[in-house]
Write an enzyme that holds these catalytic residues in place. Structure first.
Site, mmCIF file in Angstrom:
data_model
loop_
_atom_site.group_PDB
_atom_site.id
_atom_site.type_symbol
_atom_site.label_atom_id
_atom_site.label_comp_id
_atom_site.label_asym_id
_atom_site.label_seq_id
_atom_site.Cartn_x
_atom_site.Cartn_y
_atom_site.Cartn_z
ATOM 1 N N LEU A 1 0.498 -1.117 0.065
ATOM 2 C CA LEU A 1 0.158 0.264 -0.135
ATOM 3 C C LEU A 1 0.617 1.014 -0.348
ATOM 4 C CD1 LEU A 1 -2.760 -1.239 2.564
ATOM 5 C CD2 LEU A 1 -3.114 -1.384 0.255
ATOM 6 N N GLU B 1 21.282 14.780 -21.645
ATOM 7 C CA GLU B 1 19.928 15.947 -22.388
ATOM 8 C C GLU B 1 19.005 15.737 -23.146
ATOM 9 O OE1 GLU B 1 16.765 16.358 -20.406
ATOM 10 O OE2 GLU B 1 16.033 16.793 -21.936
ATOM 11 N N ARG C 1 8.353 7.678 -17.074
ATOM 12 C CA ARG C 1 7.514 6.844 -16.569
ATOM 13 C C ARG C 1 6.888 6.806 -17.881
ATOM 14 N NH1 ARG C 1 9.113 4.963 -11.671
ATOM 15 N NH2 ARG C 1 6.626 4.678 -11.347
ATOM 16 N N HIS D 1 9.692 38.348 9.174
ATOM 17 C CA HIS D 1 11.119 38.950 8.383
ATOM 18 C C HIS D 1 11.393 38.348 9.774
ATOM 19 C CE1 HIS D 1 14.692 40.932 7.121
ATOM 20 N NE2 HIS D 1 14.835 41.876 8.552
HETATM 21 P P1 NAI Z 1 10.434 13.955 -16.587
HETATM 22 O O1 NAI Z 1 9.938 13.900 -18.062
HETATM 23 O O2 NAI Z 1 10.958 15.135 -15.982
HETATM 24 O O3 NAI Z 1 12.732 13.933 -17.800
HETATM 25 C C1 NAI Z 1 13.063 13.115 -18.729
HETATM 26 C C2 NAI Z 1 13.530 13.864 -19.217
HETATM 27 O O4 NAI Z 1 14.805 13.018 -20.516
HETATM 28 C C3 NAI Z 1 13.596 15.137 -21.179
HETATM 29 O O5 NAI Z 1 14.030 16.278 -19.984
HETATM 30 C C4 NAI Z 1 13.992 14.195 -21.855
HETATM 31 O O6 NAI Z 1 13.741 15.087 -22.650
HETATM 32 C C5 NAI Z 1 15.357 13.199 -21.736
HETATM 33 N N1 NAI Z 1 15.435 12.271 -22.747
HETATM 34 C C6 NAI Z 1 14.241 11.569 -22.704
HETATM 35 N N2 NAI Z 1 14.612 10.907 -24.255
HETATM 36 C C7 NAI Z 1 16.051 11.264 -23.924
HETATM 37 C C8 NAI Z 1 17.142 10.403 -24.958
HETATM 38 N N3 NAI Z 1 16.795 9.491 -25.777
HETATM 39 N N4 NAI Z 1 18.418 11.115 -24.857
HETATM 40 C C9 NAI Z 1 18.542 11.911 -23.712
HETATM 41 N N5 NAI Z 1 17.218 12.806 -23.420
HETATM 42 C C10 NAI Z 1 16.596 11.778 -23.204
HETATM 43 O O7 NAI Z 1 10.711 12.297 -16.743
HETATM 44 P P2 NAI Z 1 11.717 12.024 -15.200
HETATM 45 O O8 NAI Z 1 13.049 12.554 -15.060
HETATM 46 O O9 NAI Z 1 12.011 10.755 -15.256
HETATM 47 O O10 NAI Z 1 10.366 11.909 -14.568
HETATM 48 C C11 NAI Z 1 8.774 11.158 -14.584
HETATM 49 C C12 NAI Z 1 8.389 11.668 -13.807
HETATM 50 O O11 NAI Z 1 8.106 11.335 -12.890
HETATM 51 C C13 NAI Z 1 7.921 13.565 -14.020
HETATM 52 O O12 NAI Z 1 6.883 13.661 -14.418
HETATM 53 C C14 NAI Z 1 8.347 13.430 -13.080
HETATM 54 O O13 NAI Z 1 7.323 14.461 -12.624
HETATM 55 C C15 NAI Z 1 8.131 12.666 -12.055
HETATM 56 N N6 NAI Z 1 8.784 13.017 -10.474
HETATM 57 C C16 NAI Z 1 8.360 14.334 -10.029
HETATM 58 C C17 NAI Z 1 9.384 14.430 -8.636
HETATM 59 C C18 NAI Z 1 9.329 15.853 -7.781
HETATM 60 O O14 NAI Z 1 8.326 16.317 -8.446
HETATM 61 N N7 NAI Z 1 9.617 15.695 -7.204
HETATM 62 C C19 NAI Z 1 10.572 14.051 -8.364
HETATM 63 C C20 NAI Z 1 10.969 12.633 -9.638
HETATM 64 C C21 NAI Z 1 9.833 12.396 -10.555
#
Ligand code: NAI
Length: 461
Positions: free
Chosen positions: A41, A201, A266, A438
């Site tokens: 869960l 990236e 993801r 502050h």
């Molecule tokens: P993301 O979508 O944030 O970033 C994935 C990155 O990989 C993108 O910038 C993309 O351009 C790059 N990419 C894709 N294919 C590629 C390639 N062939 N070569 C180089 N770069 C490439 O996804 P991420 O970081 O995996 O996170 C997944 C999800 O989990 C997100 O939607 C995020 O919002 C969520 N998450 C949220 C967090 C938070 O709120 N603090 C922390 C971790 C994850």
């Protein structure tokens, strides 16, 4: 032969943030619920996502503070990172929250079912030969770490975030594939722990979903921290070397390291769960719903990461509550996706709500918006913390603020006020009247609004 498992007001498939929030709210509303999950869960966020990563990031902050203590006049030596100790701390946090959640879900109205479920009729989920029938069904099966074609995640040298969270050592070097949220958070942790880190990236900038100026600030800070990054070139392949991996970028450039973390997004967990067979529309695996999160099939709703949009736990909570209230006939207000706060917990932190400057220009016209940046250099508490960054406001001229974008140490905690301002469509003149304590970092937000209202205190307009 399948047997009846019972009939409920709601059958929920998946007990992550979206699923369990729906269950808790439904129980409060006196609805009966079957909450089904094949694993623990709490789902990804609690066990393999938000919570353990933020514990690692906090440990990383302590490492940095120890290393840099001299600048505050404190003499301390960082003698090492004891990963077993860090993991024990992190696992302890998860275990306590898990226990708390189990306690919350021990409710007469909620039947927790452990096992893999499948949608076998528009109103029925089958688990280990038992059929759970719901007057309503909520699909809440979450997401998994995606990889790229031909890129095999072995959990040893090529890792997904769930493996990275369980590492029993600090790698000497790491390649982070993807400069999105997961990528920059892990790059930040590993650098603080002493690893040599390179982010790859494909897009032209890190945290590309954020406002462009925020990306620039993160890149500047990462350069200062000696976190390497290569942007604008897609990744091509990875090979094993004697002691690690070698990644190749389009164009032929290579980078070597001990491990590679795949953080390229993801994907929705929706395959082989019977969704399409029952008529639910999928688009690239995501469940398509209307704005009230209804799939258009029977009384089937969907929540969380399987619904296109931000994949964030608190969005899942909000959607789960929404659906429970919808089913109870309370007619809740539709959730504004742009009003969902976003925080990246790297050093520096990034926090935002609303739309970026580029998006605002597109939406309202370039001449209809104005922006204001308040530099943390003028904020007392940020000076005490020795952090740099800024608060950026995007405003529709003579109208409300439609975007708040912030970068700097601990800035994530400011998002609470930012999201109230955005979601209440506050005008700068209204926020400027509110007194900010502050010295707090929160004051930076207040100062930015004072300036936008034409009466700056610790800044020039
Ligand atoms: P993301 O979508 O944030 O970033 C994935 C990155 O990989 C993108 O910038 C993309 O351009 C790059 N990419 C894709 N294919 C590629 C390639 N062939 N070569 C180089 N770069 C490439 O996804 P991420 O970081 O995996 O996170 C997944 C999800 O989990 C997100 O939607 C995020 O919002 C969520 N998450 C949220 C967090 C938070 O709120 N603090 C922390 C971790 C994850």
């Amino acid at each position: 032969m399948s047997q009846p498992g019972g009939t409920f007001d709601i059958v929920i498939l998946g007990a992550g943030s979206g699923g369990y929030a729906a269950a808790l709210r439904a129980a409060e509303l006196n609805l009966t619920v079957a909450l089904i999950d094949k694993a623990e869960l709490g789902g990804t966020c609690l066990h393999r996502g938000c919570v353990p990563t933020k514990a690692l990031l906090h440990a990383a902050e302590i490492a940095d503070q120890t290393r840099e203590s001299e600048q505050f006049g404190i003499k301390a030596d960082l003698v090492g990172i004891d990963m077993a100790g860090v993991n024990a701390y992190k696992d302890g946090v998860v275990a306590r929250l898990y226990k708390g959640l189990q306690g919350l879900l021990k409710n007469d109205k909620i039947t927790v079912v452990q096992g893999a479920g499948k949608l076998v009729a528009k109103d029925t989920v089958e688990v280990d030969g038992k059929r759970y029938t719901g007057r309503n069904v909520i699909l809440a099966t979450g997401s998994y770490s995606r990889s790229l074609p031909g890129l095999e995640v072995d959990g040893k040298r090529v890792l997904a975030s769930e493996h990275a969270l369980k590492l029993d050592r600090v790698p000497s070097s790491a390649i982070v594939l993807g400069g999105g949220v997961i990528g920059v958070e892990f790059a930040s942790v590993w650098k603080s722990f002493g690893a040599d880190v390179t982010i790859l990236e494909a897009l032209p900038r890190l945290v590309a979903a954020e406002d462009e100026e925020i990306s620039k600030a993160v890149e500047r800070a990462f350069r200062k921290r000696k976190i390497n990054f290569k942007v604008g070139k897609p990744f091509e392949k990875v090979e094993h070397t004697e002691n690690g991996v070698r990644a190749t970028l389009a164009g032929g450039e290579t980078v070597e390291a001990e491990i590679l973390l795949v953080a390229v997004g993801r994907g929705p967990t929706t395959a082989n769960l019977g969704y399409e067979e029952q008529g639910v529309t999928l688009d690239r695996g995501f469940v398509i719903t209307n704005e009230r999160l209804h799939t258009g099939v029977g009384n089937i709703y969907a929540v969380g990461d399987i619904v296109p949009g931000l994949q964030l736990a608190h969005r899942g909570f909000a959607q789960g509550i929404f659906i429970a209230e919808e089913i109870a006939g309370l007619h809740p207000a539709v959730i504004d996706e742009a009003g969902i706060p976003r925080v990246t917990y790297s050093d520096p932190e990034v926090a935002s709500v609303g739309i970026t400057e580029a998006k605002a220009k597109e939406q309202y016209g370039a001449d209809k918006i104005s922006t204001y940046n308040y530099n943390l250099g003028g904020n007392g508490k940020s000076q005490i913390l020795k952090t740099q960054g800024f608060v950026k406001l995007v405003r529709v001229n003579d109208g409300p603020v439609v975007g708040v974008h912030m970068v700097g140490a601990r800035i994530g905690e400011l998002v609470g006020e930012a999201q109230l301002i955005y979601n209440w469509e506050a005008f700068p003149e209204e926020v400027a009247q509110l007194v900010h304590a502050h010295p707090t970092q929160n004051e930076a937000l207040g100062e930015a609004f004072l300036a936008l209202a034409g009466k700056p205190l610790h800044s020039h307009s």
